[in-house]
Design a protein around this motif. Sequence first.
Motif, mmCIF file in Angstrom:
data_model
loop_
_atom_site.group_PDB
_atom_site.id
_atom_site.type_symbol
_atom_site.label_atom_id
_atom_site.label_comp_id
_atom_site.label_asym_id
_atom_site.label_seq_id
_atom_site.Cartn_x
_atom_site.Cartn_y
_atom_site.Cartn_z
ATOM 1 N N ARG A 198 0.808 -1.226 0.000
ATOM 2 C CA ARG A 198 0.000 0.000 0.000
ATOM 3 C C ARG A 198 0.841 1.275 0.000
ATOM 4 N N ALA A 199 2.082 1.208 0.474
ATOM 5 C CA ALA A 199 2.928 2.406 0.469
ATOM 6 C C ALA A 199 3.651 2.607 -0.851
ATOM 7 N N LEU A 200 3.652 1.599 -1.714
ATOM 8 C CA LEU A 200 4.436 1.711 -2.945
ATOM 9 C C LEU A 200 3.962 2.840 -3.863
ATOM 10 N N PRO A 201 2.646 3.036 -4.095
ATOM 11 C CA PRO A 201 2.243 4.162 -4.961
ATOM 12 C C PRO A 201 2.685 5.530 -4.435
ATOM 13 N N PRO A 202 2.488 5.859 -3.133
ATOM 14 C CA PRO A 202 2.991 7.164 -2.700
ATOM 15 C C PRO A 202 4.515 7.255 -2.693
ATOM 16 N N LEU A 203 5.197 6.138 -2.443
ATOM 17 C CA LEU A 203 6.658 6.164 -2.532
ATOM 18 C C LEU A 203 7.108 6.461 -3.957
ATOM 19 N N ARG A 204 6.477 5.811 -4.930
ATOM 20 C CA ARG A 204 6.807 6.070 -6.340
ATOM 21 C C ARG A 204 6.511 7.520 -6.704
ATOM 22 N N ALA A 205 5.382 8.033 -6.253
ATOM 23 C CA ALA A 205 5.039 9.432 -6.547
ATOM 24 C C ALA A 205 6.080 10.382 -5.966
ATOM 25 N N ALA A 206 6.606 10.031 -4.797
ATOM 26 C CA ALA A 206 7.582 10.905 -4.136
ATOM 27 C C ALA A 206 8.926 10.912 -4.835
#
Length: 199
Positions: A54-62
């Motif tokens: 679940r943290a991968l999309p915001p990590l990628r966006a960052a």
Amino acid sequence: MSDDHTHVQEFFAARAADWDSRFPDDGPAHAAAVAELGLREGDRVLDAGCGTGRALPPLRAAVGPSGVVVGVDLTPAMLAAAARASRGRDGQLLLADVTRLPLGTESLDAVFAAGLIAHLPEPAENLRELARVVRAGGTLALFHPIGRAALAARQGRQITPDDLRAEANLGPLLAGSGWRMTSYVDEDARFLALAVRVK
């Protein structure tokens, strides 16, 4: 594989298929915690114990398209759930043990770890392993989408003085493992401890 690891795998394997549906409102909390890591375009970040990713999309966006995002988990069923949710497009999914990471020394800028610390068999040693793969000045986020008291209530138990996530325990634990705690929040809506990798 140690008994600790077998227990962790069994626990999460039994829950992987419906993990996201059991906790459907956690996404914004993950994104908010990722934002506090202070990641920049091009950074290299590990989601340690990534679960269903679940943290991968915001990590990628960052970190943007030029950054590197790796999600590591010990439980194949959790990684399979992450892949079914198409989160593998946001980061490389890797079956590995966070206590012995197959990553180079100082190869990362940051580590995000949601719900991980309670499952570490040797917390001091295992936090040192996370420090090993992060450059000096890099960051660590120890996160949970609900605070210690709310989590204890959900599990039908009381918080005890030896809780690793208590500020009085966590600060020295991190300090002895190559980290310096820079902020600490423990409220019903979230738990987030941030630390920086010391030289």
